[in-house]
Design a protein around this motif. Structure first.
Motif, PDB file in Angstrom:
ATOM      1  N   PRO A   1      24.199  66.379 -10.641  1.00  0.00           N
ATOM      2  CA  PRO A   1      24.897  65.546  -9.656  1.00  0.00           C
ATOM      3  C   PRO A   1      23.879  64.741  -8.848  1.00  0.00           C
ATOM      4  N   ILE A   2      24.348  63.722  -8.170  1.00  0.00           N
ATOM      5  CA  ILE A   2      23.461  62.977  -7.271  1.00  0.00           C
ATOM      6  C   ILE A   2      22.939  63.957  -6.223  1.00  0.00           C
ATOM      7  N   TYR A   3      21.613  63.930  -6.026  1.00  0.00           N
ATOM      8  CA  TYR A   3      21.006  64.900  -5.121  1.00  0.00           C
ATOM      9  C   TYR A   3      21.511  64.720  -3.697  1.00  0.00           C
ATOM     10  N   SER A   4      21.770  65.840  -3.046  1.00  0.00           N
ATOM     11  CA  SER A   4      22.167  65.873  -1.645  1.00  0.00           C
ATOM     12  C   SER A   4      21.720  67.211  -1.070  1.00  0.00           C
ATOM     13  N   VAL A   5      21.117  67.189   0.099  1.00  0.00           N
ATOM     14  CA  VAL A   5      20.734  68.429   0.771  1.00  0.00           C
ATOM     15  C   VAL A   5      21.967  69.308   0.976  1.00  0.00           C
ATOM     16  N   ASP A   6      23.082  68.693   1.344  1.00  0.00           N
ATOM     17  CA  ASP A   6      24.316  69.450   1.544  1.00  0.00           C
ATOM     18  C   ASP A   6      24.758  70.131   0.247  1.00  0.00           C
ATOM     19  N   LYS A   7      24.711  69.402  -0.846  1.00  0.00           N
ATOM     20  CA  LYS A   7      25.103  69.975  -2.144  1.00  0.00           C
ATOM     21  C   LYS A   7      24.165  71.126  -2.509  1.00  0.00           C
ATOM     22  N   GLU A   8      22.875  70.942  -2.258  1.00  0.00           N
ATOM     23  CA  GLU A   8      21.902  72.006  -2.546  1.00  0.00           C
ATOM     24  C   GLU A   8      22.212  73.259  -1.720  1.00  0.00           C
ATOM     25  N   LYS A   9      22.522  73.085  -0.441  1.00  0.00           N
ATOM     26  CA  LYS A   9      22.824  74.233   0.430  1.00  0.00           C
ATOM     27  C   LYS A   9      24.082  74.970   0.006  1.00  0.00           C
ATOM     28  N   VAL A  10      25.109  74.234  -0.361  1.00  0.00           N
ATOM     29  CA  VAL A  10      26.397  74.842  -0.695  1.00  0.00           C
ATOM     30  C   VAL A  10      26.402  75.405  -2.119  1.00  0.00           C
ATOM     31  N   GLU A  11      25.894  74.634  -3.068  1.00  0.00           N
ATOM     32  CA  GLU A  11      26.018  75.008  -4.478  1.00  0.00           C
ATOM     33  C   GLU A  11      24.734  75.548  -5.103  1.00  0.00           C
ATOM     34  N   GLY A  12      23.606  75.398  -4.420  1.00  0.00           N
ATOM     35  CA  GLY A  12      22.342  75.842  -5.002  1.00  0.00           C
ATOM     36  C   GLY A  12      21.858  74.873  -6.068  1.00  0.00           C
ATOM     37  N   PHE A  13      21.001  75.380  -6.930  1.00  0.00           N
ATOM     38  CA  PHE A  13      20.411  74.551  -7.973  1.00  0.00           C
ATOM     39  C   PHE A  13      21.222  74.660  -9.257  1.00  0.00           C
ATOM     40  N   PRO A  14      21.559  73.530  -9.863  1.00  0.00           N
ATOM     41  CA  PRO A  14      22.334  73.545 -11.109  1.00  0.00           C
ATOM     42  C   PRO A  14      21.581  74.268 -12.239  1.00  0.00           C
ATOM     43  N   MET A  15      22.307  74.942 -13.106  1.00  0.00           N
ATOM     44  CA  MET A  15      21.707  75.658 -14.235  1.00  0.00           C
ATOM     45  C   MET A  15      20.938  74.698 -15.147  1.00  0.00           C
ATOM     46  N   HIS A  16      21.483  73.495 -15.364  1.00  0.00           N
ATOM     47  CA  HIS A  16      20.771  72.525 -16.210  1.00  0.00           C
ATOM     48  C   HIS A  16      19.390  72.206 -15.640  1.00  0.00           C
ATOM     49  N   LEU A  17      19.274  72.182 -14.342  1.00  0.00           N
ATOM     50  CA  LEU A  17      17.999  71.907 -13.693  1.00  0.00           C
ATOM     51  C   LEU A  17      16.998  73.011 -13.995  1.00  0.00           C
ATOM     52  N   LYS A  18      17.442  74.245 -13.913  1.00  0.00           N
ATOM     53  CA  LYS A  18      16.556  75.387 -14.176  1.00  0.00           C
ATOM     54  C   LYS A  18      16.089  75.385 -15.626  1.00  0.00           C
ATOM     55  N   ILE A  19      16.973  75.032 -16.550  1.00  0.00           N
ATOM     56  CA  ILE A  19      16.607  74.960 -17.972  1.00  0.00           C
ATOM     57  C   ILE A  19      15.589  73.839 -18.189  1.00  0.00           C
ATOM     58  N   LEU A  20      15.822  72.700 -17.566  1.00  0.00           N
ATOM     59  CA  LEU A  20      14.902  71.574 -17.675  1.00  0.00           C
ATOM     60  C   LEU A  20      13.521  71.947 -17.130  1.00  0.00           C
ATOM     61  N   LEU A  21      13.485  72.562 -15.974  1.00  0.00           N
ATOM     62  CA  LEU A  21      12.205  72.979 -15.397  1.00  0.00           C
ATOM     63  C   LEU A  21      11.489  73.963 -16.315  1.00  0.00           C
ATOM     64  N   ASP A  22      12.215  74.872 -16.921  1.00  0.00           N
ATOM     65  CA  ASP A  22      11.607  75.830 -17.836  1.00  0.00           C
ATOM     66  C   ASP A  22      10.978  75.111 -19.023  1.00  0.00           C
ATOM     67  N   LYS A  23      11.639  74.112 -19.566  1.00  0.00           N
ATOM     68  CA  LYS A  23      11.101  73.357 -20.701  1.00  0.00           C
ATOM     69  C   LYS A  23       9.824  72.611 -20.300  1.00  0.00           C
ATOM     70  N   ILE A  24       9.796  72.080 -19.105  1.00  0.00           N
ATOM     71  CA  ILE A  24       8.579  71.420 -18.609  1.00  0.00           C
ATOM     72  C   ILE A  24       7.476  72.450 -18.417  1.00  0.00           C
ATOM     73  N   SER A  25       7.825  73.590 -17.850  1.00  0.00           N
ATOM     74  CA  SER A  25       6.834  74.627 -17.532  1.00  0.00           C
ATOM     75  C   SER A  25       6.117  75.168 -18.757  1.00  0.00           C
ATOM     76  N   VAL A  26       6.829  75.323 -19.871  1.00  0.00           N
ATOM     77  CA  VAL A  26       6.206  75.917 -21.059  1.00  0.00           C
ATOM     78  C   VAL A  26       5.458  74.898 -21.915  1.00  0.00           C
ATOM     79  N   SER A  27       5.492  73.638 -21.546  1.00  0.00           N
ATOM     80  CA  SER A  27       4.770  72.613 -22.306  1.00  0.00           C
ATOM     81  C   SER A  27       3.347  72.483 -21.770  1.00  0.00           C
ATOM     82  N   ASP A  28       2.459  72.034 -22.649  1.00  0.00           N
ATOM     83  CA  ASP A  28       1.072  71.789 -22.247  1.00  0.00           C
ATOM     84  C   ASP A  28       0.896  70.376 -21.699  1.00  0.00           C
TER      85      ASP A  28
END
Length: 178
Positions: free
Chosen positions: A44-71
């Motif tokens: 979703p479009i980033y919003s501090v309010d959305k982050e506070k209420v809904e937390g971090f989207p699962m797709h975001l966590k998966i994306l970060l993991d893919k970045i993290s394991v790359s060289d």
């Protein structure tokens, strides 16, 4: 052999940046290249309010993991009115909220193209500047001008531009191997 994650910052199904990215990653022989489409990770479009209420989207966590394991990363940035697209900027905003240093220790080849003569250079410069804030190190960058005049059927048809891309890719490959 390095694990390289490659993606374009565009959400267009006919992205010229994705076409250029495909051409460039084909030149990275001897490395494990994984292509990723950011549209497979809707945010979703980033919003501090959305982050506070809904937390971090699962797709975001998966994306970060893919970045993290790359060289290393190969990223093609598009340009809308002289800046990265809202789609790409939104992805960066979310990633930086989940982990401020989401690009920590990542070596990056940054490319851009557009139909115009500047080849999305403003977007490339902006992105190169902000990636350092998130721990990334842009080793090489290339702005590919006038896409429609210089690229056809998956190939760079301008010999000078093709040599420039080959030089940038070769230099990047040697730097990540060091």
């Amino acid at each position: 052999m390095k694990k390289i994650l490659a993606f374009a910052g565009s959400n267009s199904s006919t992205s010229i940046n994705q076409q250029l990215l495909n051409n460039i990653t084909e030149r990275l022989a001897g490395h494990e290249v994984q292509h990723l489409k950011l549209t497979d990770y809707p945010l979703p479009i980033y919003s501090v309010d959305k982050e506070k209420v809904e937390g971090f989207p699962m797709h975001l966590k998966i994306l970060l993991d893919k970045i993290s394991v790359s060289d290393a990363l190969v990223i093609a940035v598009n340009e809308h009115n002289g800046a990265p697209s809202a789609f790409f900027k939104n992805t960066i905003d979310w990633l930086s909220r989940l982990d401020r240093n989401f690009l920590s220790e990542k070596e990056i080849l940054l490319i851009s193209t557009s139909p115009g003569a500047r080849g999305a250079k403003s977007s490339l410069d902006y992105t190169q500047n902000i990636f350092g804030r998130f721990g990334g190190k842009v080793l090489e960058s290339f702005s590919f001008p006038s896409f429609n005049d210089n690229f056809q059927d998956g190939k760079v048809i301008n010999e000078v531009l093709d040599m420039g891309i080959e030089d940038v890719v070769t230099t990047f490959a040697h730097q990540i191997e060091a």
